[in-house]
Design an enzyme around this catalytic site. Structure first.
Site, short mmCIF file in Angstrom:
data_model
loop_
_atom_site.label_atom_id
_atom_site.label_comp_id
_atom_site.label_asym_id
_atom_site.label_seq_id
_atom_site.Cartn_x
_atom_site.Cartn_y
_atom_site.Cartn_z
CB CYS A 61 -0.94 -2.36 1.12
SG CYS A 61 0.81 -2.14 1.14
CG LEU A 62 1.55 -7.51 -1.96
CD1 LEU A 62 2.70 -7.61 -2.72
CD2 LEU A 62 1.05 -8.66 -1.79
CG HIS A 110 4.69 1.42 -0.71
ND1 HIS A 110 4.47 1.25 0.63
CD2 HIS A 110 3.79 0.46 -1.36
CE1 HIS A 110 3.45 0.03 0.59
NE2 HIS A 110 3.06 -0.46 -0.54
CG HIS A 144 -0.60 1.06 -3.42
ND1 HIS A 144 -1.40 0.89 -2.55
CD2 HIS A 144 0.55 0.39 -2.80
CE1 HIS A 144 -1.22 -0.03 -1.67
NE2 HIS A 144 0.25 -0.25 -1.83
CD GLU A 145 3.39 -0.36 -5.69
OE1 GLU A 145 4.29 -0.35 -4.74
OE2 GLU A 145 2.47 -1.24 -5.56
N GLY A 202 2.07 -4.92 -7.60
CA GLY A 202 3.12 -3.86 -7.57
C GLY A 202 3.66 -4.10 -6.24
CD GLN A 205 5.23 -2.78 -0.68
OE1 GLN A 205 5.17 -2.67 -2.22
NE2 GLN A 205 4.11 -3.42 -0.17
ZN ZN Z 1 1.37 -1.23 -0.74
#
Ligand code: ZN
Length: 195
Positions: free
Chosen positions: A122-123, A168, A164-165, A50, A55
């Site tokens: 998380c990226l 963000h 999670h998204e 995702g 991000q």
């Molecule tokens: Zn993330």
């Protein structure tokens, strides 16, 4: 190289609540380019399922989820079966190509009382994982990249990715949600130890 690079914590854009996209602008060249750039960025991120617009430095309410999220199997502990996925990749030495669906102006309508705890990465928070409790089921409304309205329920890992998204888009990270944080190294050994 993807057109957009992933921003990392503590970049302030990750902490800023993102703005809704006026529905009339979803089909604009600007938003379509953003979605296409985000697809390219997510496709290039190994193991990313995702990606939210903040991000890539854009504070707008849009995220992508790979259909890999739906296919990830879960074991008894609710952990994605990493081994299975790696074997699948090894088998044909070529990464499987996933579809990345866009969720624009997503709104969480319902969530189950029941929560599941699971290690989550998380990226934008490289090298760390957190043990994060998330609702087992959620019900979401959103617009797709052509501005059409959708709604449906999600469960388990997919529900986790959606939550999670959504975080963000509200400026929240796993650092705020995790009951415990540990390194990727510790996760590999199966012995999370860092808080
Ligand atoms: Zn993330």
């Amino acid at each position: 190289m993807p057109k957009k690079s992933i921003v990392h914590e503590p970049n302030p854009v990750l902490r800023q609540p993102a703005a809704d996209i006026p529905p009339g602008e979803i089909r604009s060249a600007k938003i379509q380019r953003l979605i296409s750039d985000m697809r390219e960025t997510l496709a290039a991120a190994w193991d990313g399922v995702g990606l939210a617009a903040p991000q890539v430095g854009v504070p707008l309410r849009i995220f992508l989820v790979s259909d890999e999220a739906a296919s990830i199997d879960t074991n008894a502990g609710g952990e994605p079966s990493r081994t299975m996925r790696m074997n699948a990749n090894d088998a044909n030495s070529e990464r499987r190509t996933w579809e990345y669906h866009a969720y624009v102006n997503p709104v969480l309508k319902k969530r189950s009382q029941k929560k599941i705890e699971m290690a989550e990465g998380c990226l934008s928070v490289p090298g760390k994982f957190g043990l994060v409790p998330r609702a087992e089921k959620v019900y979401l409304e959103w617009l797709d990249e052509r501005g059409r309205k959708h709604s449906r329920g999600f469960t388990k890992f997919f529900a986790r990715v959606i939550q999670h998204e959504l975080d963000h888009l509200d400026g929240k990270l796993i650092l705020d949600r995790a009951k415990r944080l540990f390194t990727a190294e510790a996760k590999k050994k199966g012995a999370p130890h860092r808080e």
